[in-house]
Motif scaffolding. Structure first.
Motif, short mmCIF file in Angstrom:
data_model
loop_
_atom_site.label_atom_id
_atom_site.label_comp_id
_atom_site.label_asym_id
_atom_site.label_seq_id
_atom_site.Cartn_x
_atom_site.Cartn_y
_atom_site.Cartn_z
N TRP A 34 -5.84 9.39 1.96
CA TRP A 34 -5.77 10.41 0.93
C TRP A 34 -6.81 10.21 -0.17
N ARG A 35 -7.73 9.28 0.02
CA ARG A 35 -8.71 8.93 -1.02
C ARG A 35 -9.48 10.15 -1.51
N ARG A 36 -9.93 11.00 -0.60
CA ARG A 36 -10.73 12.16 -1.01
C ARG A 36 -9.92 13.10 -1.91
N VAL A 37 -8.68 13.37 -1.54
CA VAL A 37 -7.84 14.25 -2.34
C VAL A 37 -7.59 13.63 -3.71
N LEU A 38 -7.28 12.33 -3.73
CA LEU A 38 -7.08 11.64 -5.00
C LEU A 38 -8.35 11.73 -5.86
N GLY A 39 -9.50 11.57 -5.23
CA GLY A 39 -10.77 11.65 -5.96
C GLY A 39 -11.00 13.03 -6.56
N ILE A 40 -10.66 14.06 -5.83
CA ILE A 40 -10.82 15.43 -6.34
C ILE A 40 -9.94 15.65 -7.57
N VAL A 41 -8.69 15.22 -7.48
CA VAL A 41 -7.78 15.40 -8.62
C VAL A 41 -8.25 14.57 -9.81
N ALA A 42 -8.67 13.34 -9.56
CA ALA A 42 -9.15 12.48 -10.65
C ALA A 42 -10.38 13.08 -11.31
N THR A 43 -11.29 13.61 -10.52
CA THR A 43 -12.50 14.22 -11.07
C THR A 43 -12.15 15.45 -11.89
N ARG A 44 -11.27 16.26 -11.37
CA ARG A 44 -10.84 17.46 -12.10
C ARG A 44 -10.18 17.07 -13.42
N ASN A 45 -9.34 16.04 -13.37
CA ASN A 45 -8.66 15.59 -14.58
C ASN A 45 -9.65 15.05 -15.61
N SER A 46 -10.68 14.32 -15.15
CA SER A 46 -11.64 13.74 -16.09
C SER A 46 -12.54 14.80 -16.72
N ARG A 47 -12.69 15.93 -16.05
CA ARG A 47 -13.54 17.02 -16.57
C ARG A 47 -12.76 17.99 -17.44
#
Length: 137
Positions: A114-127
């Motif tokens: 699930w790393r890619r999905v987690l990365g997408i959410v983390a990136t969205r949250n940081s932006r």
């Protein structure tokens, strides 16, 4: 997302069944946002709420044991307060999915899957313009 990370508190503080949701919520808040952290935190109160609202429903043996360590079924006042939480319905959905996933032999993969999905959410949250304020995405 909360379903993927809601039990990491067991890894962070082994044996702390009563506090695992708080530890997990604290661990994911900065990376995944306030909404995910709140749902992670609320998955234990949701279990307690469901135990009050549906006392005959099936729980796994482990969930039955941890329910007692987590305070047991809610009092009527606690249940009423839980129902007023804006994320109560989502927390109940998360809890029901957690219960349904406790199937011997079920392969949901590993967190790495699930790393890619987690990365997408983390990136969205940081932006998010309000991410530093803990705003809900």
């Amino acid at each position: 997302m909360a379903g993927l990370v809601h039990d990491i508190g067991h890894l962070l503080r082994p044996g702390d069944d009563a506090g695992h949701a708080d530890h997990a919520a604290d661990a994911v808040r900065a990376l995944l946002g306030e909404r995910v952290a709140r749902l992670v935190h609320l998955h234990v109160p949701a279990k307690r709420y469901l135990a009050t609202s549906f006392p005959g429903r099936d729980l796994s043996a482990q969930s039955t044991l941890t329910l007692l360590a987590q305070g047991g079924p809610m009092s009527p006042a606690e249940a009423a307060a839980f129902e007023r939480d804006p994320l109560a319905d989502d927390a109940i959905t998360l809890r029901q999915a957690d219960d349904a996933a406790k199937v011997v032999g079920l392969d949901a993969g590993v967190l790495e899957d699930w790393r890619r999905v987690l990365g997408i959410v983390a990136t969205r949250n940081s932006r998010s313009p309000n991410s530093r304020l803990g705003a809900v995405d």
